[in-house]
Scaffold this motif. Structure first.
Motif, PDB file in Angstrom:
ATOM      1  N   GLU A   1      -6.016  -0.186  -0.219  1.00 19.78           N
ATOM      2  CA  GLU A   1      -5.279  -0.774   0.736  1.00 19.78           C
ATOM      3  C   GLU A   1      -4.748   0.353   1.905  1.00 19.78           C
ATOM      4  O   GLU A   1      -4.181   0.924   1.416  1.00 19.78           O
ATOM      5  CB  GLU A   1      -4.128  -1.775   0.175  1.00 19.78           C
ATOM      6  CG  GLU A   1      -3.802  -2.616   1.356  1.00 19.78           C
ATOM      7  CD  GLU A   1      -2.580  -3.744   0.712  1.00 19.78           C
ATOM      8  OE1 GLU A   1      -2.508  -4.585   1.126  1.00 19.78           O
ATOM      9  OE2 GLU A   1      -1.897  -3.154  -0.501  1.00 19.78           O
ATOM     10  N   LEU A   2      -5.275   0.248   3.006  1.00 20.52           N
ATOM     11  CA  LEU A   2      -4.924   1.212   3.952  1.00 20.52           C
ATOM     12  C   LEU A   2      -3.634   1.088   4.453  1.00 20.52           C
ATOM     13  O   LEU A   2      -3.074   2.246   5.083  1.00 20.52           O
ATOM     14  CB  LEU A   2      -6.123   1.277   5.068  1.00 20.52           C
ATOM     15  CG  LEU A   2      -7.584   1.414   4.657  1.00 20.52           C
ATOM     16  CD1 LEU A   2      -8.419   1.259   5.747  1.00 20.52           C
ATOM     17  CD2 LEU A   2      -7.767   2.828   3.731  1.00 20.52           C
ATOM     18  N   CYS A   3      -2.938   0.224   4.485  1.00 21.78           N
ATOM     19  CA  CYS A   3      -1.628   0.079   5.222  1.00 21.78           C
ATOM     20  C   CYS A   3      -0.498   0.544   4.383  1.00 21.78           C
ATOM     21  O   CYS A   3       0.410   0.391   4.706  1.00 21.78           O
ATOM     22  CB  CYS A   3      -1.397  -1.377   5.643  1.00 21.78           C
ATOM     23  SG  CYS A   3      -1.302  -2.621   4.330  1.00 21.78           S
ATOM     24  N   ARG A   4      -0.785   0.822   2.926  1.00 23.63           N
ATOM     25  CA  ARG A   4       0.404   1.246   2.190  1.00 23.63           C
ATOM     26  C   ARG A   4      -0.034   2.295   1.359  1.00 23.63           C
ATOM     27  O   ARG A   4      -1.304   2.678   0.904  1.00 23.63           O
ATOM     28  CB  ARG A   4       0.332   0.213   0.745  1.00 23.63           C
ATOM     29  CG  ARG A   4       0.919  -1.074   1.688  1.00 23.63           C
ATOM     30  CD  ARG A   4       1.051  -2.265   0.523  1.00 23.63           C
ATOM     31  NE  ARG A   4       1.820  -1.613  -0.398  1.00 23.63           N
ATOM     32  CZ  ARG A   4       2.223  -2.692  -1.560  1.00 23.63           C
ATOM     33  NH1 ARG A   4       1.398  -3.636  -1.810  1.00 23.63           N
ATOM     34  NH2 ARG A   4       2.902  -1.877  -2.716  1.00 23.63           N
ATOM     35  N   ASP A   5       0.861   3.490   1.001  1.00 26.00           N
ATOM     36  CA  ASP A   5       0.752   4.549   0.386  1.00 26.00           C
ATOM     37  C   ASP A   5       0.345   4.369  -0.944  1.00 26.00           C
ATOM     38  O   ASP A   5       1.053   3.499  -1.650  1.00 26.00           O
ATOM     39  CB  ASP A   5       1.883   5.836   0.690  1.00 26.00           C
ATOM     40  CG  ASP A   5       1.944   5.949   1.957  1.00 26.00           C
ATOM     41  OD1 ASP A   5       0.791   6.167   2.747  1.00 26.00           O
ATOM     42  OD2 ASP A   5       3.099   6.703   2.360  1.00 26.00           O
ATOM     43  N   ASP A   6      -0.497   5.268  -1.608  1.00 24.71           N
ATOM     44  CA  ASP A   6      -0.636   5.249  -3.108  1.00 24.71           C
ATOM     45  C   ASP A   6      -1.396   3.588  -3.581  1.00 24.71           C
ATOM     46  O   ASP A   6      -0.894   3.190  -4.757  1.00 24.71           O
ATOM     47  CB  ASP A   6       0.408   5.417  -3.878  1.00 24.71           C
ATOM     48  CG  ASP A   6       0.741   7.048  -3.712  1.00 24.71           C
ATOM     49  OD1 ASP A   6      -0.127   7.587  -3.481  1.00 24.71           O
ATOM     50  OD2 ASP A   6       1.696   7.344  -3.643  1.00 24.71           O
ATOM     51  N   ALA A   7      -1.760   2.785  -2.740  1.00 32.14           N
ATOM     52  CA  ALA A   7      -2.311   1.300  -3.137  1.00 32.14           C
ATOM     53  C   ALA A   7      -3.964   1.476  -3.227  1.00 32.14           C
ATOM     54  O   ALA A   7      -4.754   0.949  -2.389  1.00 32.14           O
ATOM     55  CB  ALA A   7      -1.609   0.272  -2.041  1.00 32.14           C
ATOM     56  N   TRP A   8      -4.123   2.043  -4.277  1.00 37.62           N
ATOM     57  CA  TRP A   8      -5.766   2.057  -4.538  1.00 37.62           C
ATOM     58  C   TRP A   8      -6.015   1.889  -6.083  1.00 37.62           C
ATOM     59  O   TRP A   8      -5.146   2.093  -6.969  1.00 37.62           O
ATOM     60  CB  TRP A   8      -6.352   3.343  -3.996  1.00 37.62           C
ATOM     61  CG  TRP A   8      -5.832   4.631  -4.533  1.00 37.62           C
ATOM     62  CD1 TRP A   8      -4.555   5.273  -4.225  1.00 37.62           C
ATOM     63  CD2 TRP A   8      -6.260   5.339  -5.649  1.00 37.62           C
ATOM     64  NE1 TRP A   8      -4.078   6.371  -5.200  1.00 37.62           N
ATOM     65  CE2 TRP A   8      -5.202   6.416  -5.991  1.00 37.62           C
ATOM     66  CE3 TRP A   8      -7.049   5.265  -6.635  1.00 37.62           C
ATOM     67  CZ2 TRP A   8      -5.327   7.460  -7.009  1.00 37.62           C
ATOM     68  CZ3 TRP A   8      -7.477   6.029  -7.735  1.00 37.62           C
ATOM     69  CH2 TRP A   8      -6.448   7.116  -8.085  1.00 37.62           C
ATOM     70  N   LEU A   9      -7.311   1.781  -6.448  1.00 37.25           N
ATOM     71  CA  LEU A   9      -7.609   1.799  -7.695  1.00 37.25           C
ATOM     72  C   LEU A   9      -9.087   2.334  -7.798  1.00 37.25           C
ATOM     73  O   LEU A   9      -9.705   2.510  -6.836  1.00 37.25           O
ATOM     74  CB  LEU A   9      -7.530   0.469  -8.325  1.00 37.25           C
ATOM     75  CG  LEU A   9      -8.428  -0.783  -7.837  1.00 37.25           C
ATOM     76  CD1 LEU A   9      -9.811  -0.738  -8.683  1.00 37.25           C
ATOM     77  CD2 LEU A   9      -7.738  -2.098  -8.161  1.00 37.25           C
ATOM     78  N   SER A  10      -9.287   2.869  -9.279  1.00 33.40           N
ATOM     79  CA  SER A  10     -10.619   3.540  -9.282  1.00 33.40           C
ATOM     80  C   SER A  10     -11.195   3.183 -10.705  1.00 33.40           C
ATOM     81  O   SER A  10     -10.373   3.238 -11.652  1.00 33.40           O
ATOM     82  CB  SER A  10     -10.558   4.904  -9.130  1.00 33.40           C
ATOM     83  OG  SER A  10     -11.778   5.613  -9.425  1.00 33.40           O
ATOM     84  N   MET A  11     -12.457   2.919 -10.744  1.00 33.87           N
ATOM     85  CA  MET A  11     -13.090   2.560 -12.102  1.00 33.87           C
ATOM     86  C   MET A  11     -14.295   2.937 -12.136  1.00 33.87           C
ATOM     87  O   MET A  11     -14.976   3.006 -11.055  1.00 33.87           O
ATOM     88  CB  MET A  11     -12.746   0.977 -12.121  1.00 33.87           C
ATOM     89  CG  MET A  11     -13.450   0.229 -11.701  1.00 33.87           C
ATOM     90  SD  MET A  11     -13.520  -1.780 -12.177  1.00 33.87           S
ATOM     91  CE  MET A  11     -11.862  -1.896 -11.325  1.00 33.87           C
ATOM     92  N   SER A  12     -14.923   3.162 -13.484  1.00 34.38           N
ATOM     93  CA  SER A  12     -16.420   3.571 -13.553  1.00 34.38           C
ATOM     94  C   SER A  12     -17.158   2.255 -12.917  1.00 34.38           C
ATOM     95  O   SER A  12     -16.973   1.145 -13.271  1.00 34.38           O
ATOM     96  CB  SER A  12     -16.631   3.854 -14.992  1.00 34.38           C
ATOM     97  OG  SER A  12     -17.850   3.780 -15.121  1.00 34.38           O
ATOM     98  N   THR A  13     -18.457   2.603 -12.562  1.00 35.78           N
ATOM     99  CA  THR A  13     -19.423   1.564 -12.197  1.00 35.78           C
ATOM    100  C   THR A  13     -19.928   0.976 -13.110  1.00 35.78           C
ATOM    101  O   THR A  13     -20.319  -0.313 -13.170  1.00 35.78           O
ATOM    102  CB  THR A  13     -20.173   2.058 -10.897  1.00 35.78           C
ATOM    103  OG1 THR A  13     -20.926   3.166 -11.720  1.00 35.78           O
ATOM    104  CG2 THR A  13     -19.725   2.487  -9.488  1.00 35.78           C
ATOM    105  N   ASP A  14     -19.827   1.678 -14.312  1.00 34.30           N
ATOM    106  CA  ASP A  14     -20.412   1.014 -15.569  1.00 34.30           C
ATOM    107  C   ASP A  14     -19.577  -0.005 -16.235  1.00 34.30           C
ATOM    108  O   ASP A  14     -20.297  -1.234 -16.471  1.00 34.30           O
ATOM    109  CB  ASP A  14     -20.538   2.134 -16.632  1.00 34.30           C
ATOM    110  CG  ASP A  14     -21.420   3.331 -16.389  1.00 34.30           C
ATOM    111  OD1 ASP A  14     -22.487   3.122 -15.668  1.00 34.30           O
ATOM    112  OD2 ASP A  14     -21.387   4.418 -17.186  1.00 34.30           O
TER     113      ASP A  14
END
Length: 54
Positions: A33-46
């Motif tokens: 989410e570009l409007c907030r700092d540190d508002a992201w998630l990441s996960m394996s595509t598997d």
């Protein structure tokens, strides 16, 4: 009682972006989410592909 730290932020010009990036462990889906700092998630595509096809 603890405050609700996950309360939504009203932001009319806020954008959410996603990408698939490669790292040493394989591909990862990243959503931010570009409007907030540190508002992201990441996960394996598997994990994302396995969940989609169930």
């Amino acid at each position: 009682m603890a405050q609700d730290t996950a309360a939504p932020v009203r932001e009319s010009d806020c954008e959410v972006m996603a990408s698939v990036d490669s790292d040493t462990d394989g591909e990862r889906l990243i959503i931010a989410e570009l409007c907030r700092d540190d508002a992201w998630l990441s996960m394996s595509t598997d994990a994302t592909v396995a969940a989609e096809w169930r």
